[in-house]
Design a protein around this motif. Structure first.
Motif, PDB file in Angstrom:
ATOM      1  N   LEU A 353       4.051 -14.601  -5.850  1.00  0.00           N
ATOM      2  CA  LEU A 353       4.476 -15.913  -5.039  1.00  0.00           C
ATOM      3  C   LEU A 353       3.635 -16.060  -3.791  1.00  0.00           C
ATOM      4  CD1 LEU A 353       8.223 -16.400  -5.889  1.00  0.00           C
ATOM      5  CD2 LEU A 353       6.635 -17.651  -7.025  1.00  0.00           C
ATOM      6  N   LEU A 354       3.484 -14.987  -3.048  1.00  0.00           N
ATOM      7  CA  LEU A 354       2.807 -14.779  -1.840  1.00  0.00           C
ATOM      8  C   LEU A 354       1.247 -14.920  -1.991  1.00  0.00           C
ATOM      9  CD1 LEU A 354       5.260 -12.516   0.251  1.00  0.00           C
ATOM     10  CD2 LEU A 354       5.219 -14.985   0.181  1.00  0.00           C
ATOM     11  N   ASN A 355       0.840 -14.866  -3.296  1.00  0.00           N
ATOM     12  CA  ASN A 355      -0.791 -14.601  -3.503  1.00  0.00           C
ATOM     13  C   ASN A 355      -1.067 -13.371  -3.049  1.00  0.00           C
ATOM     14  OD1 ASN A 355      -1.074 -17.575  -4.208  1.00  0.00           O
ATOM     15  ND2 ASN A 355      -0.970 -18.214  -2.497  1.00  0.00           N
ATOM     16  N   GLY A 356       0.131 -12.435  -3.306  1.00  0.00           N
ATOM     17  CA  GLY A 356      -0.285 -10.993  -2.901  1.00  0.00           C
ATOM     18  C   GLY A 356      -0.258 -10.012  -4.114  1.00  0.00           C
ATOM     19  N   THR A 357      -0.367  -8.585  -3.830  1.00  0.00           N
ATOM     20  CA  THR A 357      -0.341  -7.707  -4.842  1.00  0.00           C
ATOM     21  C   THR A 357       0.740  -6.516  -4.444  1.00  0.00           C
ATOM     22  OG1 THR A 357      -2.178  -6.647  -3.962  1.00  0.00           O
ATOM     23  CG2 THR A 357      -2.480  -8.084  -5.648  1.00  0.00           C
ATOM     24  N   LEU A 358       1.250  -5.812  -5.537  1.00  0.00           N
ATOM     25  CA  LEU A 358       2.120  -4.809  -5.262  1.00  0.00           C
ATOM     26  C   LEU A 358       1.431  -3.567  -6.192  1.00  0.00           C
ATOM     27  CD1 LEU A 358       5.171  -3.998  -4.179  1.00  0.00           C
ATOM     28  CD2 LEU A 358       5.634  -4.000  -6.882  1.00  0.00           C
ATOM     29  N   THR A 359       1.415  -2.548  -5.542  1.00  0.00           N
ATOM     30  CA  THR A 359       1.053  -1.202  -6.119  1.00  0.00           C
ATOM     31  C   THR A 359       2.166  -0.299  -5.991  1.00  0.00           C
ATOM     32  OG1 THR A 359      -0.156  -0.546  -4.196  1.00  0.00           O
ATOM     33  CG2 THR A 359      -1.552  -1.813  -5.753  1.00  0.00           C
ATOM     34  N   ALA A 360       2.307   0.528  -7.181  1.00  0.00           N
ATOM     35  CA  ALA A 360       3.358   1.555  -7.209  1.00  0.00           C
ATOM     36  C   ALA A 360       2.528   2.786  -7.906  1.00  0.00           C
ATOM     37  CB  ALA A 360       4.571   1.052  -8.039  1.00  0.00           C
ATOM     38  N   GLU A 361       2.682   3.811  -7.294  1.00  0.00           N
ATOM     39  CA  GLU A 361       1.785   5.048  -8.104  1.00  0.00           C
ATOM     40  C   GLU A 361       2.148   6.238  -7.227  1.00  0.00           C
ATOM     41  OE1 GLU A 361      -2.188   4.379  -7.133  1.00  0.00           O
ATOM     42  OE2 GLU A 361      -2.096   4.211  -4.836  1.00  0.00           O
ATOM     43  N   PRO A 362       2.222   7.309  -7.897  1.00  0.00           N
ATOM     44  CA  PRO A 362       2.448   8.838  -7.197  1.00  0.00           C
ATOM     45  C   PRO A 362       1.590   9.032  -6.123  1.00  0.00           C
ATOM     46  CG  PRO A 362       2.442   8.821  -9.760  1.00  0.00           C
ATOM     47  CD  PRO A 362       1.531   7.597  -9.273  1.00  0.00           C
ATOM     48  N   SER A 363       2.075   9.759  -5.200  1.00  0.00           N
ATOM     49  CA  SER A 363       1.282  10.174  -4.164  1.00  0.00           C
ATOM     50  C   SER A 363       0.825  11.575  -4.383  1.00  0.00           C
ATOM     51  CB  SER A 363       1.966  10.183  -2.795  1.00  0.00           C
ATOM     52  OG  SER A 363       3.137  11.082  -2.973  1.00  0.00           O
ATOM     53  N   PRO A 364      -0.481  12.042  -3.583  1.00  0.00           N
ATOM     54  CA  PRO A 364      -0.968  13.516  -3.771  1.00  0.00           C
ATOM     55  C   PRO A 364      -0.045  14.498  -3.638  1.00  0.00           C
ATOM     56  CG  PRO A 364      -2.413  12.095  -2.887  1.00  0.00           C
ATOM     57  CD  PRO A 364      -1.248  11.318  -2.665  1.00  0.00           C
ATOM     58  N   GLN A 365       1.121  14.470  -2.608  1.00  0.00           N
ATOM     59  CA  GLN A 365       1.883  15.354  -2.217  1.00  0.00           C
ATOM     60  C   GLN A 365       2.946  15.630  -3.143  1.00  0.00           C
ATOM     61  OE1 GLN A 365       0.682  12.723  -0.067  1.00  0.00           O
ATOM     62  NE2 GLN A 365      -0.761  14.101   0.914  1.00  0.00           N
ATOM     63  N   GLY A 366       3.084  14.712  -4.188  1.00  0.00           N
ATOM     64  CA  GLY A 366       4.248  14.988  -5.125  1.00  0.00           C
ATOM     65  C   GLY A 366       5.322  13.869  -4.983  1.00  0.00           C
ATOM     66  N   GLY A 367       5.170  12.878  -4.111  1.00  0.00           N
ATOM     67  CA  GLY A 367       6.092  11.984  -3.847  1.00  0.00           C
ATOM     68  C   GLY A 367       5.727  10.648  -4.693  1.00  0.00           C
ATOM     69  N   TYR A 368       6.138   9.569  -4.050  1.00  0.00           N
ATOM     70  CA  TYR A 368       5.635   8.010  -4.447  1.00  0.00           C
ATOM     71  C   TYR A 368       5.337   7.319  -3.467  1.00  0.00           C
ATOM     72  CZ  TYR A 368       5.676   5.196  -8.823  1.00  0.00           C
ATOM     73  OH  TYR A 368       5.306   4.340  -9.774  1.00  0.00           O
ATOM     74  N   LYS A 369       4.680   6.066  -3.581  1.00  0.00           N
ATOM     75  CA  LYS A 369       4.306   5.180  -2.826  1.00  0.00           C
ATOM     76  C   LYS A 369       4.226   3.874  -3.324  1.00  0.00           C
ATOM     77  CE  LYS A 369      -0.228   3.645  -0.354  1.00  0.00           C
ATOM     78  NZ  LYS A 369      -1.401   4.083   0.049  1.00  0.00           N
ATOM     79  N   ILE A 370       4.833   2.904  -2.859  1.00  0.00           N
ATOM     80  CA  ILE A 370       4.858   1.343  -2.983  1.00  0.00           C
ATOM     81  C   ILE A 370       4.266   0.598  -1.871  1.00  0.00           C
ATOM     82  CG2 ILE A 370       6.517  -0.597  -3.341  1.00  0.00           C
ATOM     83  CD1 ILE A 370       8.120   1.221  -4.969  1.00  0.00           C
ATOM     84  N   GLU A 371       3.487  -0.132  -2.255  1.00  0.00           N
ATOM     85  CA  GLU A 371       2.724  -1.027  -0.989  1.00  0.00           C
ATOM     86  C   GLU A 371       2.750  -2.488  -1.591  1.00  0.00           C
ATOM     87  OE1 GLU A 371      -0.906   0.080   1.579  1.00  0.00           O
ATOM     88  OE2 GLU A 371      -1.661  -1.096  -0.151  1.00  0.00           O
ATOM     89  N   LEU A 372       2.971  -3.314  -0.519  1.00  0.00           N
ATOM     90  CA  LEU A 372       2.893  -4.859  -0.896  1.00  0.00           C
ATOM     91  C   LEU A 372       1.992  -5.271   0.154  1.00  0.00           C
ATOM     92  CD1 LEU A 372       4.092  -7.507  -1.586  1.00  0.00           C
ATOM     93  CD2 LEU A 372       5.298  -7.364   0.222  1.00  0.00           C
ATOM     94  N   ARG A 373       1.053  -5.992  -0.385  1.00  0.00           N
ATOM     95  CA  ARG A 373      -0.201  -6.526   0.368  1.00  0.00           C
ATOM     96  C   ARG A 373      -0.093  -8.180   0.061  1.00  0.00           C
ATOM     97  NH1 ARG A 373      -5.346  -5.140   2.468  1.00  0.00           N
ATOM     98  NH2 ARG A 373      -4.494  -2.679   1.996  1.00  0.00           N
ATOM     99  N   ALA A 374      -0.406  -8.897   1.071  1.00  0.00           N
ATOM    100  CA  ALA A 374      -0.281 -10.373   1.114  1.00  0.00           C
ATOM    101  C   ALA A 374      -1.150 -10.804   2.200  1.00  0.00           C
ATOM    102  CB  ALA A 374       0.965 -10.951   1.087  1.00  0.00           C
ATOM    103  N   PRO A 375      -1.832 -12.145   1.768  1.00  0.00           N
ATOM    104  CA  PRO A 375      -2.755 -12.820   2.972  1.00  0.00           C
ATOM    105  C   PRO A 375      -1.947 -13.266   3.848  1.00  0.00           C
ATOM    106  CG  PRO A 375      -2.486 -14.077   0.737  1.00  0.00           C
ATOM    107  CD  PRO A 375      -1.872 -12.729   0.589  1.00  0.00           C
ATOM    108  N   THR A 376      -2.582 -13.318   4.929  1.00  0.00           N
ATOM    109  CA  THR A 376      -1.982 -13.797   6.341  1.00  0.00           C
ATOM    110  C   THR A 376      -1.786 -15.290   6.015  1.00  0.00           C
ATOM    111  OG1 THR A 376      -2.642 -12.145   7.683  1.00  0.00           O
ATOM    112  CG2 THR A 376      -1.922 -13.934   8.979  1.00  0.00           C
ATOM    113  N   ARG A 377      -2.767 -15.842   5.530  1.00  0.00           N
ATOM    114  CA  ARG A 377      -2.753 -17.502   5.448  1.00  0.00           C
ATOM    115  C   ARG A 377      -2.684 -17.573   3.911  1.00  0.00           C
ATOM    116  NH1 ARG A 377      -7.498 -19.298   9.680  1.00  0.00           N
ATOM    117  NH2 ARG A 377      -6.578 -18.406  11.576  1.00  0.00           N
ATOM    118  N   PRO A 378      -1.676 -18.647   3.500  1.00  0.00           N
ATOM    119  CA  PRO A 378      -1.585 -18.619   2.072  1.00  0.00           C
ATOM    120  C   PRO A 378      -2.691 -19.348   1.677  1.00  0.00           C
ATOM    121  CG  PRO A 378       0.231 -19.563   3.167  1.00  0.00           C
ATOM    122  CD  PRO A 378      -0.698 -19.144   4.260  1.00  0.00           C
ATOM    123  N   ALA A 379      -3.157 -19.054   0.297  1.00  0.00           N
ATOM    124  CA  ALA A 379      -4.271 -19.575  -0.431  1.00  0.00           C
ATOM    125  C   ALA A 379      -3.979 -21.252  -0.834  1.00  0.00           C
ATOM    126  CB  ALA A 379      -4.793 -18.731  -1.571  1.00  0.00           C
TER     127      ALA A 379
END
Length: 379
Positions: A353-379
């Motif tokens: 809805l924000l024209n962005g992406t969400l990534t969820a993946e394991p981290s090299p240290q054995g944990g987990y990482k979730i990242e939300l990335r969205a453009p500053t200006r809507p498309a």
């Protein structure tokens, strides 16, 4: 076959139809010119034929322009076309009857008018004049009746469209009624089942908080009770929203924003650090999406990585902003809990809805990482 012919006829531009009528009217006038026509008669014929080009905009005026040529010659195309156009444009029956009488009189009377009413006229000629008048009057009423029929057909077609629109509206209302009924049923189920279970958790956590001797156990029980109470509040708000069936008077308030992140982290029961910042003035939808992303990430840490630490980092660059939640490896074995991964699906939908992406993946240290990335200006 008939529908195909109608479609082809509708594709003909109106100016082409009017130009064709002008040509036919001119040919009709030229054929019926007898004797030596004076320039005045030629002018009347030209004016009556050319006036057909304006029959759609000024139907009554065009009909009046055809009367002089009808008086001097026995023509049919121009007056019939003018009468038909006038009948499709007006609902004044008296006006149409008067125009038919004028057309019949102009076609029947002889020019000069003294020849028609002179005393030298034979009684048989007067009888024939009357018969011709009646016949011409009937002929004049034919295009009028046809034009009125076409007008009535257009009215019926317009009413059918209105009926279809009303039916579509009725079907939409019925669908909304069914949706409201389903929402009410879902609200009852949520209230009766989920609310009951969460209430029991809150009560048991409160009892454990009072009875526990170990300070760590009391803190854990306090955290469980706080989270249960907050869950009950959000559940009650969701039940209220479902019962309102999505009406305009129901707002999704109160909704969490960035100002509530600190409280969320404090109540999470996880050792969490919050760093970074976001662009000033981002939308309420973006703030809510970031809050829900952090909330879901910390929930997953509690469920799947007991004893882990978490880091919530808000960030921004020239074109994007977002949040990254990273947790370390768990220090205790996790308890298997039911999960359909609907939380991550919902977060990806919020990111889209924000024209962005969400990534969820394991981290090299054995944990987990979730990242939300969205453009500053809507498309």
């Amino acid at each position: 076959m008939m529908s195909t012919a109608q479609e082809r006829w509708r594709r003909v531009p109106p100016w082409a139809v009017d130009a064709g009528l002008v040509v036919l009217a001119a040919l009709d006038a030229w054929i019926n010119l007898y004797g030596e026509a004076t320039p005045f008669i030629w002018a009347c014929a030209a004016l009556g034929c050319a006036g057909l080009l304006l029959r759609r905009r000024f139907p009554l005026t065009v009909f009046l322009l055809t009367l002089p040529m009808t008086l001097f010659m026995d023509v049919a195309v121009a007056p019939i076309a003018a009468l038909y156009t006038l009948a499709t444009r007006t609902r004044n029956r008296r006006l149409l009857a008067g125009c038919a009488l004028l057309n019949a009189a102009a076609s029947t009377l002889a020019w000069p008018l003294s020849d028609t009413f002179s005393g030298d006229t034979f009684p048989g000629d007067r009888t024939w004049t009357l018969i011709q008048f009646v016949y011409t009057l009937a002929t004049a009423f034919a295009p009028i009746l046809f034009g009125q029929l076409v007008q009535a057909r257009h009215d019926v077609a317009r009413q059918l469209v209105e009926v279809e629109v009303a039916r579509e509206h009725e079907r939409a209302l019925y669908a909304e009624t069914v949706l409201a009924r389903e929402r009410a049923q879902l609200a009852r189920e949520m209230h009766d089942v989920v609310s009951h279970q969460v209430s029991l958790i809150a009560v048991q956590a409160g009892a454990l908080q009072v009875a526990a001797k170990d300070p760590d156990a009391r803190d854990a029980a306090r955290t469980i009770r706080t989270l249960s109470v907050n869950t009950l509040d959000e559940l009650r708000h969701m039940v209220t929203l479902l019962r309102a069936s999505g009406g305009k008077d129901t707002e999704l308030t109160p909704q969490p924003t960035l100002a509530d992140l600190q409280q969320l982290i404090a109540n999470s029961g996880i050792e969490t650090t919050l760093t970074g910042e976001l662009p000033p003035g981002i939308s309420t939808t973006a703030q809510r999406t970031i809050y829900r992303t952090v909330q879901e990430a910390l929930t997953n840490v509690r469920k799947h990585a007991p004893g882990a630490r978490a880091e919530v980092r808000l960030w921004r660059d020239a074109q994007h902003f977002g949040v990254t939640v990273t947790n370390t490896a768990p220090t205790r074995p996790s308890v298997a809990l039911p999960s359909a991964r609907h939380g991550l699906i919902g977060l990806r939908e919020r990111a889209e809805l924000l024209n962005g992406t969400l990534t969820a993946e394991p981290s090299p240290q054995g944990g987990y990482k979730i990242e939300l990335r969205a453009p500053t200006r809507p498309a």
